[in-house]
Scaffold this motif. Structure first.
Motif, PDB file in Angstrom:
ATOM      1  N   CYS A 197       1.850 -13.520 -15.582  1.00 57.35           N
ATOM      2  CA  CYS A 197       1.692 -13.131 -14.183  1.00 57.35           C
ATOM      3  C   CYS A 197       0.211 -13.052 -13.811  1.00 57.35           C
ATOM      4  O   CYS A 197      -0.598 -12.535 -14.575  1.00 57.35           O
ATOM      5  CB  CYS A 197       2.349 -11.763 -13.959  1.00 57.35           C
ATOM      6  SG  CYS A 197       2.156 -11.116 -12.271  1.00 57.35           S
ATOM      7  N   ASP A 223       4.335 -15.930 -12.619  1.00 58.36           N
ATOM      8  CA  ASP A 223       4.593 -15.138 -11.428  1.00 58.36           C
ATOM      9  C   ASP A 223       3.238 -14.934 -10.767  1.00 58.36           C
ATOM     10  O   ASP A 223       2.204 -14.876 -11.445  1.00 58.36           O
ATOM     11  CB  ASP A 223       5.172 -13.768 -11.794  1.00 58.36           C
ATOM     12  CG  ASP A 223       6.630 -13.839 -12.197  1.00 58.36           C
ATOM     13  OD1 ASP A 223       7.411 -14.503 -11.493  1.00 58.36           O
ATOM     14  OD2 ASP A 223       6.985 -13.218 -13.217  1.00 58.36           O
ATOM     15  N   THR A 279      11.651  -8.763  -7.804  1.00 59.90           N
ATOM     16  CA  THR A 279      10.622  -9.483  -8.566  1.00 59.90           C
ATOM     17  C   THR A 279       9.522  -8.533  -9.017  1.00 59.90           C
ATOM     18  O   THR A 279       9.105  -8.572 -10.178  1.00 59.90           O
ATOM     19  CB  THR A 279      10.024 -10.637  -7.725  1.00 59.90           C
ATOM     20  OG1 THR A 279      11.081 -11.529  -7.365  1.00 59.90           O
ATOM     21  CG2 THR A 279       8.963 -11.386  -8.499  1.00 59.90           C
TER      22      THR A 279
END
Length: 153
Positions: free
Chosen positions: A97, A119, A7
């Motif tokens: 993110c 994210d 990730t």
């Protein structure tokens, strides 16, 4: 918290425009050091700090909402209590993110980001993670939490 190696690599490969909230113009501050490193690796750094008109040769913005182009990542160098509204702003501008820097962890901000599909990374340094995962850690004295000298694959 999304901090597995795959990730983190995906985030650092795909998030190329990074708004750095709390970026300082002082060369000795961690935010400046991290942003300068990332800029040198080809990332576009967007300073978000109302105290400065420009940092690292880039126009500085007072708020995330003032940035007139898309931002992939919002990297935050602020105290944890400041994070929830910043997370909401990251969602509002369409960031992919929310990254809470080393020493910064706010569960509410993490939940805001995740609920909107972003994210979310907490308590990690973008510079350290980039260097650890892609090479470039050329100095000592940083605790990356990695025991082995081998880079993860």
């Amino acid at each position: 918290m999304q901090d597995d190696i795959a990730t983190l690599r995906r985030i650092l490969r795909t998030c190329r425009t990074i708004a750095v909230v709390g970026l300082s113009a002082d060369w000795f501050r961690p935010s400046y050091f991290a942003a300068s490193y990332l800029q040198g690796k080809g990332y576009r750094i967007v300073p978000v700090n109302p105290k400065y008109p420009e940092i690292l040769g880039e126009k500085s913005y007072a708020r995330l909402e003032d940035i007139p182009f898309p931002v992939d990542m919002v990297d935050v160098f602020r105290k944890p209590a400041d994070l929830p509204p910043i997370a909401a702003s990251a969602v509002a501008i369409g960031a992919k993110c929310l990254w809470q820097q080393l020493g910064v962890a706010n569960a509410e901000a993490d939940a805001i980001a995740r609920a909107a599909g972003l994210d979310s990374v907490m308590d990690r340094c973008v510079k350290i993670e980039h260097a650890r995962l892609f090479g470039g850690l050329h100095w000592v004295g940083v605790n990356t939490g990695v025991i082995s000298a081998k880079r993860p694959h």
